[in-house]
Design a protein around this motif. Sequence first.
Motif, PDB file in Angstrom:
ATOM      1  N   LEU A  30       0.830  -1.201   0.000  1.00  0.00           N
ATOM      2  CA  LEU A  30       0.000   0.000   0.000  1.00  0.00           C
ATOM      3  C   LEU A  30       0.870   1.260   0.000  1.00  0.00           C
ATOM      4  CD1 LEU A  30      -2.738  -1.066   2.600  1.00  0.00           C
ATOM      5  CD2 LEU A  30      -3.049  -0.848   0.129  1.00  0.00           C
ATOM      6  N   ALA A  31       1.962   1.242   0.768  1.00  0.00           N
ATOM      7  CA  ALA A  31       2.870   2.390   0.810  1.00  0.00           C
ATOM      8  C   ALA A  31       3.523   2.615  -0.554  1.00  0.00           C
ATOM      9  CB  ALA A  31       3.939   2.171   1.885  1.00  0.00           C
ATOM     10  N   VAL A  32       3.891   1.536  -1.234  1.00  0.00           N
ATOM     11  CA  VAL A  32       4.472   1.648  -2.573  1.00  0.00           C
ATOM     12  C   VAL A  32       3.443   2.208  -3.557  1.00  0.00           C
ATOM     13  CG1 VAL A  32       5.262   0.251  -4.531  1.00  0.00           C
ATOM     14  CG2 VAL A  32       6.300  -0.060  -2.290  1.00  0.00           C
ATOM     15  N   ASP A  33       2.186   1.804  -3.427  1.00  0.00           N
ATOM     16  CA  ASP A  33       1.115   2.373  -4.252  1.00  0.00           C
ATOM     17  C   ASP A  33       1.068   3.893  -4.115  1.00  0.00           C
ATOM     18  OD1 ASP A  33       0.016   0.335  -5.724  1.00  0.00           O
ATOM     19  OD2 ASP A  33      -1.725   0.032  -4.442  1.00  0.00           O
ATOM     20  N   LEU A 112      22.312   2.152  -5.696  1.00  0.00           N
ATOM     21  CA  LEU A 112      23.087   2.775  -4.625  1.00  0.00           C
ATOM     22  C   LEU A 112      22.689   2.198  -3.268  1.00  0.00           C
ATOM     23  CD1 LEU A 112      25.054   5.055  -3.700  1.00  0.00           C
ATOM     24  CD2 LEU A 112      23.054   6.556  -3.562  1.00  0.00           C
ATOM     25  N   ARG A 113      21.372   2.008  -3.094  1.00  0.00           N
ATOM     26  CA  ARG A 113      20.839   1.420  -1.866  1.00  0.00           C
ATOM     27  C   ARG A 113      19.447   0.885  -2.169  1.00  0.00           C
ATOM     28  NH1 ARG A 113      20.507   7.335   0.953  1.00  0.00           N
ATOM     29  NH2 ARG A 113      19.058   8.254  -0.545  1.00  0.00           N
ATOM     30  N   SER A 114      18.993  -0.022  -1.329  1.00  0.00           N
ATOM     31  CA  SER A 114      17.659  -0.599  -1.476  1.00  0.00           C
ATOM     32  C   SER A 114      16.908  -0.431  -0.164  1.00  0.00           C
ATOM     33  CB  SER A 114      17.750  -2.087  -1.845  1.00  0.00           C
ATOM     34  OG  SER A 114      18.467  -2.263  -3.045  1.00  0.00           O
ATOM     35  N   VAL A 115      15.604  -0.253  -0.281  1.00  0.00           N
ATOM     36  CA  VAL A 115      14.750  -0.098   0.897  1.00  0.00           C
ATOM     37  C   VAL A 115      13.612  -1.108   0.793  1.00  0.00           C
ATOM     38  CG1 VAL A 115      13.333   1.456   2.278  1.00  0.00           C
ATOM     39  CG2 VAL A 115      15.269   2.371   0.959  1.00  0.00           C
ATOM     40  N   LEU A 116      13.453  -1.916   1.822  1.00  0.00           N
ATOM     41  CA  LEU A 116      12.379  -2.902   1.877  1.00  0.00           C
ATOM     42  C   LEU A 116      11.332  -2.420   2.873  1.00  0.00           C
ATOM     43  CD1 LEU A 116      11.422  -5.771   0.963  1.00  0.00           C
ATOM     44  CD2 LEU A 116      12.599  -6.664   2.986  1.00  0.00           C
ATOM     45  N   LEU A 117      10.107  -2.175   2.378  1.00  0.00           N
ATOM     46  CA  LEU A 117       9.010  -1.734   3.234  1.00  0.00           C
ATOM     47  C   LEU A 117       8.217  -2.955   3.681  1.00  0.00           C
ATOM     48  CD1 LEU A 117       7.753   1.394   1.231  1.00  0.00           C
ATOM     49  CD2 LEU A 117       9.454   1.288   3.054  1.00  0.00           C
TER      50      LEU A 117
END
Length: 256
Positions: A30-33, A112-117
Amino acid sequence: MFIASGDGVPSFKGFTLIMPAVSAGNVGQLAVDLLISTLNMPRVGYFHTDCLTAMAGNSPYSASAQLSTGAEVYSHRDLKLAVLQIRTPIIQTKVRSFRKLMVSWIKSSGFLRSVLLSSSHAYHRDDQQLHGTPLRYLLTPSLQKEEAPRVEELGWREMERISAFPGISDSEQRLYIPGGGVTKALYTDCCTEDISMAVMLIFCSEGDNIPDAFALVNHLNDWLHLLEKPTQGSVQWRVPPSWRLLFGSGIPPLLF
C-alpha cells in the motif's frame, strides 16, 4: 527475470530501489502504491518469474488500457528512484529462488541502496516493543556506515532482538519478524552479499491498514525527502483510484 517495457533496458546505476515485502496487512504494498501514484511514476519494466502467483489486471493508477502484472518496476529519473511493486504472494516452494532473483537483480543493476518496506504482527510484540512508536528499522552493515548518523538524528528505533528462549534464558538473542514474509531472510541475504539495504517496518493488525501505509511512507519520506514536507501538516499523498475497491464494491442497494 527483468524485462524492460521499452526498446532499451533502463539504467539504474546510482538509483535508490524501494520495494515491498508481502507481509501483514499488505502495508508495504500500500505504501508503494502511494509512492507510485503521487510521483506519477511510469512503468519501465516487469518481472517474468515462476516465483510469484500469476495475475493480470487493469492499471491500478489510471484509466489506461495498460495491463498490470504481479511484479512491475516504475522509475523517476529526476529523483534517481526505482520502485518495484509486488502484487501477488510468493509461491511457498519458490521463496529461496525469489530471494536469489532479487539479490542478483539488485547487484547487477548497480543500485546505490535498497529499501524494503514491510510490517509485522502487532500481537507478537514483546514487552520492550510495546512502548513508543510502532515503526522500526534495520540496516545492513554496508549501509550502517553511511546512514547511522542520519538515523540517529531522526530518532528512529532499531528492530529489537528478542530472546530465543523467553523465560528460560536471555543469553541468545534473535531477529524475529512474525508476519514479515520474506523480510528477515532477504535482509540476511543482503547482509551476507554486502548489499546496502534498509528495512522499514511497522507493527500492525490485519484490517484497514491504510493509516499504517501513510505512517510508513511518511517515515520513509522523513529520511529520503522524496516530497517536500510542508511547514504545517503532512505530505499530501495521492491515493490511487484502485483503492476505491480495496474492500469490495459495497453492498448492493437491491438487497434492501
